[in-house]
Each structure stands twice: as C-alpha cells, then as structure tokens.
Design an enzyme around this catalytic site. Sequence first.
Site, PDB file in Angstrom:
ATOM      1  N   CYS A 398       0.386  -1.320   0.167  1.00  0.00           N
ATOM      2  CA  CYS A 398      -0.223   0.169   0.210  1.00  0.00           C
ATOM      3  C   CYS A 398       1.097   1.027  -0.161  1.00  0.00           C
ATOM      4  O   CYS A 398       1.813   1.129  -1.005  1.00  0.00           O
ATOM      5  CB  CYS A 398      -0.482  -0.325   1.273  1.00  0.00           C
ATOM      6  N   HIS A 525      -3.297  -5.287   0.655  1.00  0.00           N
ATOM      7  CA  HIS A 525      -2.489  -5.513   1.668  1.00  0.00           C
ATOM      8  C   HIS A 525      -3.240  -7.661   1.847  1.00  0.00           C
ATOM      9  O   HIS A 525      -3.685  -8.049   2.652  1.00  0.00           O
ATOM     10  CB  HIS A 525      -3.357  -4.952   3.374  1.00  0.00           C
ATOM     11  N   GLU A 527      -1.637  -9.446   3.830  1.00  0.00           N
ATOM     12  CA  GLU A 527      -1.228 -10.288   5.044  1.00  0.00           C
ATOM     13  C   GLU A 527      -2.751 -10.412   5.301  1.00  0.00           C
ATOM     14  O   GLU A 527      -2.297 -11.269   6.391  1.00  0.00           O
ATOM     15  CB  GLU A 527      -0.878  -9.095   5.589  1.00  0.00           C
TER      16      GLU A 527
END
Length: 609
Positions: A398, A525, A527
């Site tokens: 990001c 993202h 993650e």
Amino acid sequence: MKYVLVTGGVVSGLGKGVTASSIGLLLKACGLRVTSIKIDPYLNTDAGTMSPFEHGEVFVLDDGGEVDLDLGNYERFLDIKLTRDNNITTGKIYQAIIDRERKGDYLGKTVQVVPHITDAIQDWIEKAAQIPVDGKPGPADVCVIELGGTIGDIESMPFIEALGQFSYRVGPGNFCLIHVSLVPVLNVVGEQKTKPTQHSVRGLRCLGLTPHLLACRSTTALEENVKVKLSQFCHVPKDNIITLYDVSNIWHIPLLLRDQKAHEAIFQVLNLQSIAREPDLEEWTSRAETADVLHEPVRIAMVGKYTGLSDSYLSVLKALLHASVSLHKKLFVDWVPASDLEDATAKENPDAYKAAWKLLKGADGVLVPGGFGDRGVQGKILAAKYARDNRIPYLGICLGMQTAVVEFARSVLGLQDANSTEFEPCTKNPCVIFMPEGSKTHMGGTMRLGSRRTYFQVMDCKSAKLYGNKSFIDERHRHRYEVNPEMVGRLEKAGLCFTGKDITGRRMEIVELRNHPYYVGVQFHPEFKSRPGKPSALFSGLIAASCGQLESLLLVQGQGCESNTKRIHPMTAGAGAGNNIDPSAPIIYQNGTATLELDGIYSLCNGVH
Ligand code: GLN
C-alpha cells in the site's frame, strides 16, 4: 447454535483473543463448524478511525469492515472469513438504537439500556452467529464470543447484562462461559496466588454470570492444591481449570488446551459429546514444533512508522512468520523507524540515524508496510531506493508501493518533486493521487475498502507465478490514494512494470521491477489473507528471495498450481445465468466455481485461492 463466551479478568493483555481463537480451533479440530464474534465495548463505531499506535493494527475483512485485530486471530486460526457484523461495538449498537428512535420505532416509549440496548446486543449476537464463514452453506455449530476488556470495566456493563440474559435466553446446555484470568507467581518460593482470580470470578458472579471453565495464565502449570483452592472459591470443577502457562509460540496454546482436555469439559457443558470426535491437530502440532527448531535465519527490515508497538503491524508479522516457517527459516524482524533513516535525523540524533541504516543494511530483505500521514515517508522512500539500487528483495504494501513509485519517478525519471498528493498536494509531478470516491472530511469507512479483484497483465512476472499462474486474484484493500494513471506510461517506459491492474485497467494494483531479484509493490494488503500453513504468495516470494531461493520456489509454484481460470466473454458467461450483460464490456474472467465479477468492485470469491 451453541455459544462459548470468553471473558477476561484481573488485567488486560492476558491473550484473551489468542485463547478464544485457540478454543475455536480445538473445537474445529473435533469436527465442529465454528464461527466467532468479538465484542469491543468502546464507543467507536469500528476500529477504522483508531490509531494503530494505541490500539494495534486495523484488520480489514473481505466485506470492507475495519475491525479489531482479534478478528485476524480468528480468521488465521480457524481459516474462516468473517464479516463486519462479527465485530460488535458500543458505537454500532447505540447507532442502531438511536436511528430507530429517530424513526419513531419505539412508539413513545422511554429508550433505555435495559431492555433496549441489551435486547439489541442479544439480537445482534444471534444474527451474526448465523452468518456462514467457512465457505460452506448454513450456520456453524458453535459461536465463540469474546468480550473485550476486563470484568468490572464500566463500558462493558451493558454487554455483561446482555450476555447474562442471553445465557438464560438460549438455555442451559447451549451456553458455556470460559473466564481467562491471571495466577501471578510471587516471592522467591514461587507461590501461585489465587486471590486475583477469586476476586474477578466474584465480580462475574455479582453480575449474574458463573464460569464453567477457568483458563488461568501463569508462568508454569498450576499446582494441584492451587486448583483445589480455585475450584472451592470459584465453584468451578477442578477438571475444568486449565493452565495456560508460558509457551515458546502461540501455536502451542490449542495444544495446551487439548492436553488438559478443555474440549471434553466444553462438550459436557454444551451436550456435544455425541457429535464431537477426538481432536485432530496433527498438522497444527507439527507446525508448532517446527517453528521451535528452525535455525537458518532470515532477516527482514520492517521500515515503518509505528515500530514502537509490534501489534501495529500484527498481520504483516504473522504473514512473514507463515512464509518463513513454510520455507523452514527462522524469522528475525529488525524494526527500522522510517524517520530515523532521514537526513534530518543524521543531524538531530546521529546515533539513531546510524543504528537505523545499520539495521537496514544488515537485512536480507526489506518490507515497507502500509501507513498514513507524512511522518517517515522520506525514510520509506530512502529504503525503497536502497533496496532498488542494491538489488535487495523488497516488498512494499500500500503506502510501501506508493513510496516505491515516487522513488522511481524521482530517481529514474529525474522528477525531483515527484510525490503523492497525500503529502504534497500541489506537487507538479503527482505520481500518487487522491481517489475520486474518497472523502477528505469523513474519515470513518470512506476509503476503498475490502476485497477487490486484480487482473494480471502478463503471466511472465514474479507475482503471477507466485500466485500460481492465476489470471486474477482477490485481495483486501484500505486506501484513499492510488498511482496516477496519467503517469503510468512514462513510468512503464522507464522500466517499472505494472503487472496487476483492476478491471478498468486504470487502477494500478501490482508493480514490479524486472531486472531485480525481487522488487514488488502492491496496492492491496496481502497480509490479511495469510494463514498458518497457507502463507501469502508475495510474502513467500520475499522470504524466498531474501534467502536466495526464489527460483526454486517459483519452480515448485509453477508445477503445483495449475491455473483454475479461463478467459470468457461476459456474453457467454451471462447466458446460462440469465444475466443481462453488456456485450461491449471488457473481457472478464471466471473461475472454476463460476464466481463472476461484473462491476469490478467487490466480490466474495470463494474458491479462487
Ligand atoms: N495513505 C495511503 C492511502 O490512503 C496508503 C494507505 C495504506 O497504506 N493503507 O492511499
């Protein structure tokens, strides 16, 4: 539906969230379908406006919900996808009640905490528990509810009252209360003290709730006489008192619970003995044990703003861990405060400056996570430049992608004033710009949020290969700014490849450098969707590249994952389903389970990963 409520006593920070997730995992390992609800008694509507420095990271869900980081624990441990309704806050409940009051729904009645707020809480729990979260149709068997905060907090009172009523509403055999508490060890003899737990259980009972199980945090296993005492004073059977003593990594917690037969105690309370089987945690156990014995190091420099509180980047850390464990590497994360890399720090605090650069230069790979605000941005740009110039593996997430693009424009295109308009609104070379649908006046829930689709532009690139040669992927987003499409042509000509874009082709999702061991930036993202045993592709790429093993990983990926997608035309796709689709629409993709995205905005796409 059976409910397991997890409350906390004595002090905060006992790991209630991990305990509740571990209980969920244990029940799942016994063959049950499990969902979860997290209650946060604060007044914020959601976690979206809360500082990660104070509260830890904001976790983002597929549906765009910005929620407490504990929902991340549930998603990771239970491998489920939750919704924004699985996170209840005081703000959400009051907002719903006040909206109803303004509409006149209460027909002249006085609106009160009891029964209106407490009823709304119970109704919300019942509804949210029914939402399927594991990809299968129909509701789960068990809902684990975690009540945030500590028993006795003023702001959690309406929730305690509501949950007391709720246990009565659902009836005995359907509600199991587990209280997580602390048994401190005092003085040189190492005596385990039960008084704090006695007090917090008394507090619970005063509020109308009696625990069925106690989960006691302590440094070592509870002694027999300590359990006897707790049992006597807290009215909890001795066998239902579990010790969560210190372990080498949190993946051992479900194993601790299993070894002490917590599942049997829960099944007895919930009358589930007949349908549950013995827990199967073989794979989980081997991963927990593997994590303990890894010794080949991989050092990742995490260049961020909130390096003082590791919870600020919890999911990023977990994703790094999942990737390194799966590649059998011992992860070391070096926290580099981004602003310490800047020239200004060299003058003001030369020691911090030297320390930061030493850490960065000692790392095998660099990760720049997401972020907001201009503090440390120049340091992130310097980190991206260092990684690009020195061919050090780099993953920018990001803001980490945006700073990589700004750096490239400055260093390679020679545009010294290139910047994001987030930091320099009047820059002549805006590489990153405000998105048309964003808001600068209202911060809550106004970003581009949640699961969006990225289409690979070429298959011969590292990210597409790491994702197993899929034509598209769905990942979660949380941003207000994006790469300026007007500058993409110039950037691409100079060698920056935008290998992933949204369906319009105007929104840049993935950027890569070809002649670099691993230089990847993503607007999303990744993650948030990483799981133990199912690491996120781009994190695996970073770790593998940092160990010089990217080539072999790509080879394995290429062999193991066949593309499950095929190019189809919207006309053909819609024909069978009776959809009315514009034949001039761009080519879209359909996967094996016929999930179809027509507007490119949002898709709950099971089965793509
Ligand atoms: N501040 C940037 C934006 O709003 C990046 C956001 C992020 O990193 N999550 O676009």
